[in-house]
Every structure is written in structure tokens, then in C-alpha cells.
Design a protein around this motif. Structure first.
Motif, short mmCIF file in Angstrom:
data_model
loop_
_atom_site.label_atom_id
_atom_site.label_comp_id
_atom_site.label_asym_id
_atom_site.label_seq_id
_atom_site.Cartn_x
_atom_site.Cartn_y
_atom_site.Cartn_z
N UNK A 1 0.84 -1.20 0.00
CA UNK A 1 0.00 0.00 0.00
C UNK A 1 0.87 1.24 0.00
N UNK A 2 0.69 2.09 1.05
CA UNK A 2 1.50 3.31 1.13
C UNK A 2 2.75 3.10 2.00
N UNK A 3 2.81 1.92 2.58
CA UNK A 3 3.97 1.63 3.45
C UNK A 3 5.12 1.05 2.64
N UNK A 4 6.29 1.31 3.17
CA UNK A 4 7.48 0.81 2.49
C UNK A 4 8.49 0.30 3.53
N UNK A 5 9.17 -0.78 3.19
CA UNK A 5 10.23 -1.29 4.06
C UNK A 5 11.49 -1.46 3.23
N UNK A 6 12.61 -1.12 3.81
CA UNK A 6 13.85 -1.24 3.07
C UNK A 6 15.00 -1.57 4.03
N UNK A 7 15.95 -2.33 3.54
CA UNK A 7 17.13 -2.66 4.36
C UNK A 7 18.28 -1.77 3.91
N UNK A 8 18.95 -1.14 4.87
CA UNK A 8 20.09 -0.28 4.50
C UNK A 8 21.35 -0.73 5.24
N UNK A 9 22.48 -0.50 4.61
CA UNK A 9 23.77 -0.79 5.24
C UNK A 9 24.50 0.54 5.44
N UNK A 10 24.86 0.82 6.68
CA UNK A 10 25.52 2.10 6.97
C UNK A 10 27.03 1.91 6.98
N UNK A 11 27.70 2.72 6.17
CA UNK A 11 29.16 2.62 6.11
C UNK A 11 29.79 3.96 6.43
N UNK A 12 30.96 3.91 6.96
CA UNK A 12 31.78 5.11 7.20
C UNK A 12 30.99 6.29 7.77
N UNK A 13 30.36 6.08 8.88
CA UNK A 13 29.67 7.18 9.56
C UNK A 13 28.34 7.60 8.96
N UNK A 14 27.85 6.81 7.99
CA UNK A 14 26.53 7.13 7.42
C UNK A 14 25.45 6.97 8.48
N UNK A 15 24.39 7.77 8.33
CA UNK A 15 23.30 7.68 9.32
C UNK A 15 21.95 7.76 8.62
N UNK A 16 20.96 7.18 9.26
CA UNK A 16 19.59 7.33 8.76
C UNK A 16 19.12 8.70 9.24
N UNK A 17 18.59 9.47 8.33
CA UNK A 17 18.21 10.84 8.68
C UNK A 17 17.09 10.85 9.71
N UNK A 18 17.23 11.75 10.67
CA UNK A 18 16.22 11.84 11.73
C UNK A 18 15.12 12.80 11.32
N UNK A 19 14.04 12.77 12.07
CA UNK A 19 12.96 13.72 11.82
C UNK A 19 11.87 13.20 10.92
N UNK A 20 11.95 11.96 10.57
CA UNK A 20 10.90 11.36 9.72
C UNK A 20 10.20 10.27 10.51
N UNK A 21 8.95 10.03 10.12
CA UNK A 21 8.15 9.06 10.86
C UNK A 21 8.42 7.64 10.34
N UNK A 22 9.57 7.13 10.73
CA UNK A 22 9.95 5.79 10.29
C UNK A 22 10.37 4.94 11.49
N UNK A 23 10.24 3.65 11.33
CA UNK A 23 10.68 2.72 12.38
C UNK A 23 12.00 2.11 11.92
N UNK A 24 12.99 2.18 12.78
CA UNK A 24 14.30 1.60 12.43
C UNK A 24 14.56 0.41 13.35
N UNK A 25 14.77 -0.74 12.73
CA UNK A 25 14.98 -1.96 13.53
C UNK A 25 16.27 -2.66 13.10
N UNK A 26 16.98 -3.23 14.08
CA UNK A 26 18.16 -4.01 13.69
C UNK A 26 17.72 -5.27 12.94
#
Lengths: 293, 221
Positions: A253-278
Motif C-alpha cells: 500500500x503506502x507503506x514501504x520497508x527497506x534494508x540499509x547498510x551504513x558505512x563510514x559514519x553514514x546515518x539514517x536521517x532523523x525527523x521522519x516518521x519511520x521505524x528503524x529496527x536491527x
């Protein structure tokens, strides 16, 4: 000289099919490696070439600096305890061989063979050594391969699907045995398995193969620590993960899930309505090798 | 037990095949003068017939078993060169024992010149057949084993020379008795020629099939 197995530009072709494509990988001494990939990815081919049971179409393999092919010095350091299955055992005649005969041959071929350990494991697994291989169940055949792998005491031991057909209790017991053996001897184990989540705590490093190509070789803890599943509204997920390497996108639907790999100090941007899970190793595998990945 | 003893063991294990083959052969030698329509002659022919079929089936089983053992050995780190040597040791052991047993059998029964040359011809032919069938099976086995070697080539030539000189000697021996195929000699002579031809054919087919795989795997002796 570093003690390691080194594969350089390894290729394997079967007629028109390429089973391994330019694989460059090293396996250092004293680690437990998890070799994972989908069915037909090239895991068994890689292990069989590394143990000189199968010739490579191109490239080279060395063990502690020595070429493996037709080299008894290098070969005596390696044990490849291959998965045995019932159809194989009946078709090539192995089924007619008794378990004790198979173990006897192993005791001749592995110079560091630990007879007492083999005896102890046979008793603990309640294996009937007078039974023919063809009369053994899938789980019992796995037990035979485990006995050979552990009792061989080979510095480099490869196990191909060692827990196939074993019940959960036997699997747990195998993991315990393996860790004990590793702690005592510091042997190198390369384990190919599909039961990833269960075996992942043992793996110091994980090697992933996809369609004959090496796609990843990382420290397991660091890999898991760098991977996250981001879930939420599609626009929020896109914004929060902008610029990051994204895998295994799922849209419902309107939801989306994605897997990301953070390298060299990369970060998931804050301030958005997202759930981050290991995520765990199995989820990472699905993200990198799953359907449509 | 070391690896060398292991291969000796494996080689000796299947000798029963060649012993039974020799018994079948001895029976065959003893029926040539029998009337096949008599009860004894017919019984001997039937025993011979089943023995020889059993011998060939057992022989194929024996070679298959040996291939299995070589595959297991390679899967446990044996080099292909050692396996190739093991294969020749296996064939050679059968060859030597066949030679001894057949000679003893020939001596005990009737050590005639015709039987002697027939025996002499059939031994290298059997060896060639053994190598040939072995090579055909090895060349088709999943594990890549190379069996081409200098000793094999020498043995092959020796075997072929023995076969042809035996055939020549058979001809001389027969001619000295006044005719090319004196009574009682035609069956063993033809049978020996067939065995020899099959042996040579099997060996060459096996060699050609195996040759394709040889140096590709850098394991030629």
C-alpha cells in the motif's frame, strides 16, 4: 608467511554455465567462517575446488602459500566433509560401504586423525558402524560427515551443510561440539549452511555468494551492526534513507520497508516518521540474495 | 595402516573375481573335447556359461567398487597421481594372480602346447580388458581421475606383443600338427581371439576417452 587459504580470480565453468566468476577471497587461520548463498550459488563448487576435488577453470588456490592442486603437503591440511545424501550413496555405490569402512579410510587419509574422538562421537551419536551407508537416514549421514570433519583434526576444515536432516537437539549439540573444538585447537572451519540464523552466532566472518560471484565478506558482528530495516510511509522512508545503499524494498500500500547498510559514519536521517529496527544475518541474506534483490 | 597398504588391501580384496574367472576358464578348457549333447558335456557347458556371465558381472562390480574407493580417497585428499598408481597396482595384481592361477590350472589339467598359448594369450587380454573397462568407467566417473601413465603404456605394449606372438605361436603349433585348426583347438583359439580383440578395443576406447581429460587437469604422470 600468513597462514591462510587464498583464492585468486577463481572461475569454474560447466559447459555454457558459469558456476564461479572471478572469485577473490582469503580465509585466515583460526576463524569460523559462514559460507552462505542460495541453492546453486556456487558454495559447494568453491569448497570442492579449494580442496582440489574439482579442477578450477581458471585462477589459483593456495594454502599457506602452497598450491593445492596435486600437492599432498597442502591437501593434508584440508578436510572437506561433503554433504552425503541417500540418492548419492545409492547411485555411486557408497551405499554398499559400511560406516566403519568409511571411517577407516578417513583414518588412513587424515594424518592427524583422532581415533578416540571418532569413537566418542560415534557413541554419542549412537551410530551403528556396522550399518551400510545406504541404510542410514539423512540425519545419520550428516552425523558421519560431522565425525569425519571433527576427528580429522585438519587445520582447515570445510563442512558442507553439516546439519542437514539433524533435529534441533542434534544441531545444538553439533554447534556446541564445534565451538569446543574451535576453542581448544584454533582450527579454521568454513561452514556452508542454509540454517543461517541458528548458526550465525558461531560465525566470526560471513562470506556470501550470489550466482557464482562473491558479494560480501565481512565480520559478522560488524555486518549485523551496520544493517537496519527502515519501515514507514514510502515518502518518509525514501527521505530518511536518501543517499544510502538500499536493498530488498517492500511496498505494501503506502507503506514501504527497506534494508540499509551504513558505512563510514553514514546515518539514517532523523525527523521522519519511520521505524528503524536491527536485522539479523538471515534478513541480511534475504535482502542481498532474495528474490528480486 | 598407511596409504600404500591401503591400496594393496583394496587390490587384493577383489582377487576372488579373477580366481572365479580362472575356474570358469579352466572348465571351458575341459569341455572342448566333450560331446555337448551328452549329459556331462551339456552340464559342463551350462556351468561354464553361468560362471562366465557371473564372472563378467562380478568383474564390472569389482571395477565399480574400485572407482568408488578411488573417489572416496580423492574426497579425502588423495592426489590423482597416487590414485592412478593405485589403479595400476590393482590391475597389475589381478594380472599377476591371473597368470599364476591360470598356469597352475593349465599345468594340473593338461599342459598341452595349444592350451598353454591360449592361456598365455588370454592373460594379457584379460589385463587389457580390465584396464579398458576401468578406463571407460574412470573417464565417466564424476571425480576426474587420470590414469594415463608411462607404466601403463609399457604394459599395454607388452600385452599386445604377447598377444600377437602367442597367436603366432598358436599358428605354428597348429601347423606343426598338420592343419591350422586341429580338432579341439578351434573353439579356444576363436574365443581367445575374441577376448584379445575385446581387450584391445576396450583399452583403446578407454584410453581415448581418458586422454581427453588428461593434461587438462595437470595430473599426467
Amino acid at each position: 608467511m600468513m597462514e591462510l587459504i587464498e583464492c585468486k580470480n577463481l572461475c569454474k565453468n560447466y559447459k555454457d554455465k558459469s558456476a564461479l566468476k572471478d572469485v577473490n577471497v582469503t580465509f585466515e587461520k583460526g576463524k569460523i567462517y559462514g559460507l552462505i548463498g542460495r541453492n546453486g550459488a556456487g558454495k559447494t563448487t568453491l569448497l570442492s575446488i579449494m580442496s582440489a576435488q574439482n579442477p578450477a577453470s581458471g585462477g589459483s588456490i593456495t594454502v599457506d602459500g602452497e598450491a593445492v592442486w596435486e600437492n599432498p603437503n597442502a591437501l593434508k591440511k584440508i578436510c572437506f566433509s561433503r554433504e552425503l545424501n541417500v540418492s548419492q550413496t545409492s547411485s555411486n555405490g557408497l551405499g554398499a560401504m559400511k560406516v566403519k569402512e568409511y571411517l577407516k579410510i578417513a583414518s588412513i587419509y587424515y594424518p592427524l586423525w583422532d581415533k578416540d574422538m571418532a569413537k566418542k562421537l560415534v557413541n554419542e551419536f549412537e551410530l551403528d558402524v556396522n550399518k551400510k551407508m545406504g541404510a542410514l537416514s539423512k540425519g545419520m549421514l550428516s552425523m558421519v560427515t560431522i565425525v569425519v570433519a571433527l576427528a580429522s583434526k585438519a587445520p582447515y576444515t570445510f563442512l558442507d551443510e553439516p546439519v542437514a536432516g539433524l533435529d534441533v537437539i542434534m544441531r545444538e549439540y553439533f554447534y556446541k561440539l564445534l565451538v569446543e573444538e574451535y576453542s581448544e585447537t584454533g582450527r579454521t572451519f568454513i561452514i556452508s549452511t542454509h540454517i543461517i540464523e541458528e548458526a550465525s552466532p558461531m560465525f566470526e566472518e560471513v562470506v556470501m555468494i550470489k550466482n557464482g560471484t562473491l558479494i560480501l565478506k565481512e565480520n559478522t558482528e560488524e555486518l549485523i551492526a551496520s544493517a537496519f530495516h527502515v519501515n514507514g510511509k514510502a515518502e518518509d522512508v525514501d527521505a530518511a534513507t536518501e543517499g544510502l545503499s538500499k536493498y530488498h524494498e517492500e511496498i505494501i500500500g503506502r507503506s514501504k520497508g527497506v534494508t540499509v547498510f551504513l558505512k563510514n559514519g553514514e546515518k539514517i536521517k532523523e525527523g521522519y516518521d519511520v521505524t528503524v529496527q536491527p536485522v539479523n544475518l538471515q534478513q541480511i541474506f534475504v535482502a542481498l540474495c532474495g528474490m528480486g534483490a | 595402516m598407511n596409504r600404500f597398504k591401503y591400496w594393496i588391501n583394496v587390490s587384493l580384496k577383489d582377487l576372488s573375481i579373477i580366481v572365479l574367472g580362472s575356474i570358469a576358464y579352466a572348465l571351458f578348457m575341459s569341455i572342448v573335447d566333450e560331446d555337448p549333447m551328452s549329459l556331462i558335456g551339456f552340464s559342463k557347458i551350462m556351468v561354464y556359461f553361468f560362471s562366465i556371465i557371473w564372472f563378467f558381472f562380478s568383474f564390472i562390480t569389482s571395477v565399480t567398487r574400485f572407482v568408488l574407493l578411488t573417489n572416496v580417497a580423492i574426497s579425502m585428499g588423495e592426489t590423482r597421481k597416487n590414485v592412478a598408481l593405485g589403479i595400476h597396482l590393482y590391475n597389475l595384481t589381478q594380472f599377476i594372480f591371473a597368470f599364476l592361477i591360470l598356469n597352475i590350472v593349465a599345468f594340473i589339467t593338461d599342459y598341452s602346447a595349444i592350451k598353454l598359448v591360449t592361456v598365455l594369450t588370454s592373460i594379457p587380454a584379460t589385463y587389457l580388458f580390465s584396464c579398458g573397462v576401468g578406463l571407460i568407467i574412470y573417464s565417466n566417473s564424476k571425480t576426474d581421475i587420470t590414469t594415463k601413465s608411462v607404466p601403463a603404456t609399457i604394459l599395454m605394449f607388452v600385452a599386445i606383443i604377447v598377444i600377437f606372438s602367442s597367436c603366432f605361436l598358436t599358428g605354428i603349433a597348429n601347423l606343426s600338427s598338420g592343419e591350422l585348426f586341429p580338432e579341439g583347438s578351434i573353439v579356444p583359439t576363436v574365443a581367445t581371439c575374441i577376448i584379445a580383440a575385446l581387450g584391445i578395443l576396450a583399452y583403446f576406447i578407454g584410453t581415448i576417452l581418458t586422454r581427453k581429460r588428461l593434461c587438462k587437469y595437470e595430473a599426467c604422470l
